[in-house]
Motif scaffolding. Structure first.
Motif, PDB file in Angstrom:
ATOM      1  N   LEU A   1       0.824  -1.204   0.000  1.00  0.00           N
ATOM      2  CA  LEU A   1       0.000   0.000   0.000  1.00  0.00           C
ATOM      3  C   LEU A   1       0.859   1.256   0.000  1.00  0.00           C
ATOM      4  O   LEU A   1       0.558   2.232  -0.684  1.00  0.00           O
ATOM      5  CB  LEU A   1      -0.941   0.016   1.216  1.00  0.00           C
ATOM      6  N   LYS A   2       1.970   1.236   0.784  1.00  0.00           N
ATOM      7  CA  LYS A   2       2.848   2.396   0.836  1.00  0.00           C
ATOM      8  C   LYS A   2       3.478   2.633  -0.536  1.00  0.00           C
ATOM      9  O   LYS A   2       3.636   3.774  -0.967  1.00  0.00           O
ATOM     10  CB  LYS A   2       3.936   2.206   1.884  1.00  0.00           C
ATOM     11  N   LYS A   3       3.825   1.544  -1.254  1.00  0.00           N
ATOM     12  CA  LYS A   3       4.420   1.683  -2.576  1.00  0.00           C
ATOM     13  C   LYS A   3       3.396   2.286  -3.533  1.00  0.00           C
ATOM     14  O   LYS A   3       3.767   3.030  -4.446  1.00  0.00           O
ATOM     15  CB  LYS A   3       4.876   0.309  -3.086  1.00  0.00           C
ATOM     16  N   LEU A   4       2.128   1.960  -3.392  1.00  0.00           N
ATOM     17  CA  LEU A   4       1.096   2.528  -4.241  1.00  0.00           C
ATOM     18  C   LEU A   4       0.932   4.019  -3.992  1.00  0.00           C
ATOM     19  O   LEU A   4       0.688   4.779  -4.922  1.00  0.00           O
ATOM     20  CB  LEU A   4      -0.245   1.799  -4.023  1.00  0.00           C
ATOM     21  N   GLN A   5       1.062   4.428  -2.753  1.00  0.00           N
ATOM     22  CA  GLN A   5       0.934   5.857  -2.424  1.00  0.00           C
ATOM     23  C   GLN A   5       2.162   6.636  -2.848  1.00  0.00           C
ATOM     24  O   GLN A   5       2.058   7.733  -3.347  1.00  0.00           O
ATOM     25  CB  GLN A   5       0.744   6.032  -0.917  1.00  0.00           C
ATOM     26  N   ASP A   6       3.339   6.048  -2.658  1.00  0.00           N
ATOM     27  CA  ASP A   6       4.599   6.743  -2.966  1.00  0.00           C
ATOM     28  C   ASP A   6       5.383   5.856  -3.948  1.00  0.00           C
ATOM     29  O   ASP A   6       6.163   5.010  -3.540  1.00  0.00           O
ATOM     30  CB  ASP A   6       5.393   6.970  -1.671  1.00  0.00           C
ATOM     31  N   PRO A   7       5.204   6.022  -5.287  1.00  0.00           N
ATOM     32  CA  PRO A   7       5.835   5.137  -6.264  1.00  0.00           C
ATOM     33  C   PRO A   7       7.367   5.247  -6.245  1.00  0.00           C
ATOM     34  O   PRO A   7       8.048   4.342  -6.733  1.00  0.00           O
ATOM     35  CB  PRO A   7       5.292   5.610  -7.600  1.00  0.00           C
TER      36      PRO A   7
END
Length: 173
Positions: free
Chosen positions: A165-171
């Motif tokens: 989820l964090k990767k989706l928010q901050d690519p």
């Protein structure tokens, strides 16, 4: 040690001088020794030992040659390895004044001094048993076939749902 292979020299035989012993284990003896030493097989084992009088006992000196077949700890494939070794040992009969007394408490060891003599249970020296004992000391307990490489690759790190989820928010993360 192994009862499969014996070659006895009696202490009284040394009164006439040193005794030279040439040993070569036969196939059945090698198979039993291989089982006793947890080897896949023992294709060859031979030794030349001279037994000399020493104090009230004897001194054994010589060399052994062997080929051992072991299982590689990396590839799990069998492989043969030649081994050679020296035999240097002293023995005394039971009750000898030259035997190391049973000491209780702290024992000081001097790494530079020779080993204390072995104490025999009778007047017989089993030369073959000493050859097998020295062979056992030369066997690599962690055998590795020549050229075998241990290449461990750790499994890819599993990402937690929160990390996804964090990767989706901050690519860029």
């Amino acid at each position: 040690m192994s009862e499969a292979w014996t070659d006895i020299v009696k202490l009284h035989e040394l009164a006439r001088g040193p005794v030279s012993v040439k040993l070569e284990a036969n196939e059945a003896q090698r198979a039993k020794i291989a089982r006793d030493l947890a080897l896949k097989s023992l294709p060859s084992l031979s030794a030349e030992v001279t037994v000399r009088p020493w104090l009230d006992g004897a001194e054994l000196s010589g060399r052994f040659r062997a080929v051992v077949e072991q299982i590689c700890g990396v590839t799990l494939e069998p492989f043969e390895q030649p081994l050679r070794g020296d035999i240097e040992i002293r023995v005394v009969p039971a009750g000898s004044p030259h035997a190391r007394p049973d000491e209780e408490g702290d024992v000081e060891l001097d790494m530079e001094s020779p080993d204390p003599p072995d104490v025999l249970e009778s007047d017989s020296i089993d030369v073959a048993a000493y050859v097998v004992e020295h062979l056992a000391l030369e066997i690599d307990p962690f055998p590795r076939k020549p050229g075998a490489e241990f290449d461990y690759q750790p499994p890819p790190e599993e990402m937690s749902p929160f990390a996804v989820l964090k990767k989706l928010q901050d690519p860029e993360a």
